[in-house]
Design a protein around this motif. Structure first.
Motif, PDB file in Angstrom:
ATOM      1  N   GLY A 109      26.715  95.496  22.425  1.00  0.00           N
ATOM      2  CA  GLY A 109      26.123  96.402  21.456  1.00  0.00           C
ATOM      3  C   GLY A 109      26.684  96.303  20.057  1.00  0.00           C
ATOM      4  O   GLY A 109      26.260  97.041  19.162  1.00  0.00           O
ATOM      5  N   ARG A 110      27.638  95.388  19.827  1.00  0.00           N
ATOM      6  CA  ARG A 110      28.267  95.258  18.509  1.00  0.00           C
ATOM      7  C   ARG A 110      27.938  93.891  17.905  1.00  0.00           C
ATOM      8  O   ARG A 110      27.892  92.886  18.598  1.00  0.00           O
ATOM      9  CB  ARG A 110      29.779  95.448  18.610  1.00  0.00           C
ATOM     10  CG  ARG A 110      30.182  96.856  19.056  1.00  0.00           C
ATOM     11  CD  ARG A 110      31.686  97.016  19.093  1.00  0.00           C
ATOM     12  NE  ARG A 110      32.097  98.323  19.587  1.00  0.00           N
ATOM     13  CZ  ARG A 110      32.335  99.380  18.826  1.00  0.00           C
ATOM     14  NH1 ARG A 110      32.179  99.269  17.507  1.00  0.00           N
ATOM     15  NH2 ARG A 110      32.701 100.530  19.347  1.00  0.00           N
ATOM     16  N   ARG A 111      27.757  93.898  16.596  1.00  0.00           N
ATOM     17  CA  ARG A 111      27.358  92.686  15.885  1.00  0.00           C
ATOM     18  C   ARG A 111      28.539  91.741  15.681  1.00  0.00           C
ATOM     19  O   ARG A 111      29.636  92.154  15.314  1.00  0.00           O
ATOM     20  CB  ARG A 111      26.769  93.061  14.526  1.00  0.00           C
ATOM     21  CG  ARG A 111      26.241  91.872  13.724  1.00  0.00           C
ATOM     22  CD  ARG A 111      25.762  92.336  12.357  1.00  0.00           C
ATOM     23  NE  ARG A 111      24.689  93.311  12.480  1.00  0.00           N
ATOM     24  CZ  ARG A 111      23.404  92.990  12.631  1.00  0.00           C
ATOM     25  NH1 ARG A 111      23.047  91.714  12.684  1.00  0.00           N
ATOM     26  NH2 ARG A 111      22.488  93.944  12.730  1.00  0.00           N
ATOM     27  N   ILE A 112      28.303  90.457  15.920  1.00  0.00           N
ATOM     28  CA  ILE A 112      29.248  89.424  15.543  1.00  0.00           C
ATOM     29  C   ILE A 112      28.909  89.003  14.112  1.00  0.00           C
ATOM     30  O   ILE A 112      27.776  88.597  13.828  1.00  0.00           O
ATOM     31  CB  ILE A 112      29.186  88.226  16.507  1.00  0.00           C
ATOM     32  CG1 ILE A 112      29.642  88.669  17.909  1.00  0.00           C
ATOM     33  CG2 ILE A 112      30.037  87.076  15.995  1.00  0.00           C
ATOM     34  CD1 ILE A 112      29.543  87.596  18.966  1.00  0.00           C
ATOM     35  N   THR A 113      29.875  89.148  13.223  1.00  0.00           N
ATOM     36  CA  THR A 113      29.627  88.975  11.795  1.00  0.00           C
ATOM     37  C   THR A 113      30.242  87.677  11.297  1.00  0.00           C
ATOM     38  O   THR A 113      31.457  87.598  11.039  1.00  0.00           O
ATOM     39  CB  THR A 113      30.187  90.167  10.995  1.00  0.00           C
ATOM     40  OG1 THR A 113      29.614  91.383  11.500  1.00  0.00           O
ATOM     41  CG2 THR A 113      29.856  90.033   9.518  1.00  0.00           C
ATOM     42  N   ILE A 158      17.345 105.959  30.369  1.00  0.00           N
ATOM     43  CA  ILE A 158      16.815 105.526  29.082  1.00  0.00           C
ATOM     44  C   ILE A 158      15.309 105.321  29.119  1.00  0.00           C
ATOM     45  O   ILE A 158      14.628 105.378  28.092  1.00  0.00           O
ATOM     46  CB  ILE A 158      17.516 104.218  28.629  1.00  0.00           C
ATOM     47  CG1 ILE A 158      17.151 103.895  27.167  1.00  0.00           C
ATOM     48  CG2 ILE A 158      17.177 103.069  29.547  1.00  0.00           C
ATOM     49  CD1 ILE A 158      17.578 104.937  26.173  1.00  0.00           C
ATOM     50  N   ASN A 159      14.746 105.113  30.307  1.00  0.00           N
ATOM     51  CA  ASN A 159      13.299 104.903  30.438  1.00  0.00           C
ATOM     52  C   ASN A 159      12.524 106.192  30.667  1.00  0.00           C
ATOM     53  O   ASN A 159      11.301 106.160  30.805  1.00  0.00           O
ATOM     54  CB  ASN A 159      13.025 103.928  31.591  1.00  0.00           C
ATOM     55  CG  ASN A 159      13.634 102.556  31.341  1.00  0.00           C
ATOM     56  OD1 ASN A 159      13.457 101.983  30.271  1.00  0.00           O
ATOM     57  ND2 ASN A 159      14.357 102.034  32.330  1.00  0.00           N
ATOM     58  N   ASP A 160      13.229 107.318  30.718  1.00  0.00           N
ATOM     59  CA  ASP A 160      12.568 108.595  31.004  1.00  0.00           C
ATOM     60  C   ASP A 160      12.902 109.598  29.908  1.00  0.00           C
ATOM     61  O   ASP A 160      13.986 110.195  29.911  1.00  0.00           O
ATOM     62  CB  ASP A 160      13.026 109.127  32.363  1.00  0.00           C
ATOM     63  CG  ASP A 160      12.359 110.443  32.726  1.00  0.00           C
ATOM     64  OD1 ASP A 160      11.439 110.862  32.001  1.00  0.00           O
ATOM     65  OD2 ASP A 160      12.770 111.051  33.738  1.00  0.00           O
ATOM     66  N   ALA A 175      24.551 103.521  32.639  1.00  0.00           N
ATOM     67  CA  ALA A 175      23.481 104.364  32.091  1.00  0.00           C
ATOM     68  C   ALA A 175      23.490 104.332  30.570  1.00  0.00           C
ATOM     69  O   ALA A 175      22.477 104.582  29.924  1.00  0.00           O
ATOM     70  CB  ALA A 175      23.621 105.799  32.599  1.00  0.00           C
ATOM     71  N   ILE A 176      24.651 104.052  29.992  1.00  0.00           N
ATOM     72  CA  ILE A 176      24.777 103.852  28.548  1.00  0.00           C
ATOM     73  C   ILE A 176      25.201 102.406  28.334  1.00  0.00           C
ATOM     74  O   ILE A 176      26.228 101.972  28.860  1.00  0.00           O
ATOM     75  CB  ILE A 176      25.828 104.796  27.935  1.00  0.00           C
ATOM     76  CG1 ILE A 176      25.337 106.242  28.003  1.00  0.00           C
ATOM     77  CG2 ILE A 176      26.119 104.410  26.493  1.00  0.00           C
ATOM     78  CD1 ILE A 176      26.348 107.250  27.466  1.00  0.00           C
ATOM     79  N   PRO A 197      28.642 101.650  21.789  1.00  0.00           N
ATOM     80  CA  PRO A 197      29.588 101.962  20.710  1.00  0.00           C
ATOM     81  C   PRO A 197      29.365 103.347  20.122  1.00  0.00           C
ATOM     82  O   PRO A 197      30.314 103.989  19.650  1.00  0.00           O
ATOM     83  CB  PRO A 197      29.343 100.856  19.680  1.00  0.00           C
ATOM     84  CG  PRO A 197      28.029 100.254  20.027  1.00  0.00           C
ATOM     85  CD  PRO A 197      27.866 100.423  21.506  1.00  0.00           C
ATOM     86  N   LYS A 198      28.120 103.819  20.163  1.00  0.00           N
ATOM     87  CA  LYS A 198      27.847 105.174  19.673  1.00  0.00           C
ATOM     88  C   LYS A 198      28.554 106.205  20.548  1.00  0.00           C
ATOM     89  O   LYS A 198      29.215 107.129  20.053  1.00  0.00           O
ATOM     90  CB  LYS A 198      26.342 105.425  19.656  1.00  0.00           C
ATOM     91  CG  LYS A 198      25.919 106.580  18.758  1.00  0.00           C
ATOM     92  CD  LYS A 198      24.419 106.728  18.736  1.00  0.00           C
ATOM     93  CE  LYS A 198      23.699 105.473  18.325  1.00  0.00           C
ATOM     94  NZ  LYS A 198      23.963 105.092  16.938  1.00  0.00           N
ATOM     95  N   ALA A 199      28.420 106.046  21.884  1.00  0.00           N
ATOM     96  CA  ALA A 199      29.070 106.971  22.805  1.00  0.00           C
ATOM     97  C   ALA A 199      30.585 106.915  22.647  1.00  0.00           C
ATOM     98  O   ALA A 199      31.272 107.945  22.686  1.00  0.00           O
ATOM     99  CB  ALA A 199      28.666 106.651  24.240  1.00  0.00           C
TER     100      ALA A 199
END
Length: 320
Positions: free
Chosen positions: A84-88, A218-220, A241-242, A248-250
């Protein structure tokens, strides 16, 4: 007149909320996906203007991932993410500089100004607001992942934020940071929002999302959790589930609570009134996350037995 439309009852309830939150800093994190459409930005700006008029100081942290992805694709620059995190890469960092403090932020500033606010665009580089260091390789799924030009926050110096707020301005912060040698980094905007909220001793931290809040499935869309605590988030991460960008938000939500932020809210940024409903009604609209020993506690403004909204009850106030 219908009791649901009684304007005096509404004003009395609103006055309780204003009393509770006046001069208490709210940090608002806007995901880049919410900034793509002019209408979405306008609706968010209008809600923020209402909070500001009630003397609630606001600090905005924004992403710009979608805008950045499109620019990278147009320039033939690879887009890569892990957990979930960008490689920069150095090329992605240059694109991030162009977008985050360029078109993405400027469009947002213009909409906030149109809503009657006085926004000032910043990044973590300005006035030494955020000091960071290059992230070392991180073990993920059995391999060491180098995230490239990504900065982990070491220090927040919020003096410039306090000065802007005291002068009646709304700080709007892009997720670029730097070290003391002037090396610029891309820093996860969710993490930046959590760190700023803790440093500012914010009353609340809001993450505006494309969903209504935290979903157990996430689908409901009907699986919305109205309340959660850090253990809930940790278990959902462990169970899968996340995942993706929500992970990263959680993790940053957990970080903010550990840093002393009283309440973190996950709220729809697409619903035109979701943010106001979360702040000004007892039921809320999204997910409120707080330490487990605080769940269901009442305040001096809350009627313990009431569950309706401020629009149809006199004696209730939002716990969160």
């Amino acid at each position: 007149m219908s009791p649901h439309l009684n304007p005096w009852r509404t004003l009395r309830s609103a006055a309780r909320y204003v009393h509770q939150f006046r001069d208490q800093i709210f940090v608002i994190k806007l995901g880049g996906e919410l900034l793509d459409g002019a209408e979405q930005r306008r609706r968010i700006a209008e809600q923020l203007a209402v909070l500001w008029q009630f003397s609630i100081p606001l600090v905005i942290v924004h992403g710009g991932g979608g805008d950045l992805d499109r620019l990278c694709h147009s320039q033939g620059v690879a887009v890569e993410k892990k957990a979930g995190r960008r490689i920069t890469s150095p090329e992605v960092l240059e694109a991030a500089k162009m977008r985050f403090v360029g078109s993405t932020q400027t469009n947002l500033l213009a909409d906030l100004r149109s809503a009657g606010l006085s926004p000032v665009g910043l990044s973590g580089v300005d006035a030494g607001l955020v000091t960071a260091e290059k992230r070392p390789p991180v073990p993920i799924d059995g391999e060491n992942v180098d995230f490239g030009e990504v900065g982990d926050i070491t220090t927040i110096r919020p003096a410039i934020i306090h000065q802007l707020l005291a002068a009646g301005h709304l700080p709007v912060i892009a997720p670029l940071t730097a070290d003391d040698d002037g090396r610029v980094f891309n820093t996860n905007a969710d993490t930046l929002a959590a760190s700023l909220a803790a440093s500012l001793k914010a009353e609340k931290l809001f993450y505006l999302l494309e969903t209504a809040g935290l979903l157990s499935d996430i689908n409901d869309p009907a699986s919305l959790l109205t309340e959660a605590d850090p253990e809930t988030l940790k278990n959902m991460i462990a169970d899968g589930a996340i995942q993706g960008g929500m992970q990263p938000k959680a993790e940053s939500v957990i970080q903010a609570l550990a840093g002393g932020v009283a309440r973190v809210h996950l709220v729809s940024g697409l619903d035109p009134d979701a943010l106001l409903e979360e702040v000004f009604t007892n039921e809320g609209s999204g997910t409120m996350v707080h330490q487990s020993n605080g769940i269901h506690q009442t305040t001096a403004f809350e009627n313990e037995d009431s569950k309706g909204s401020a629009l149809d009850q006199e004696a209730v106030a939002h716990v969160g």
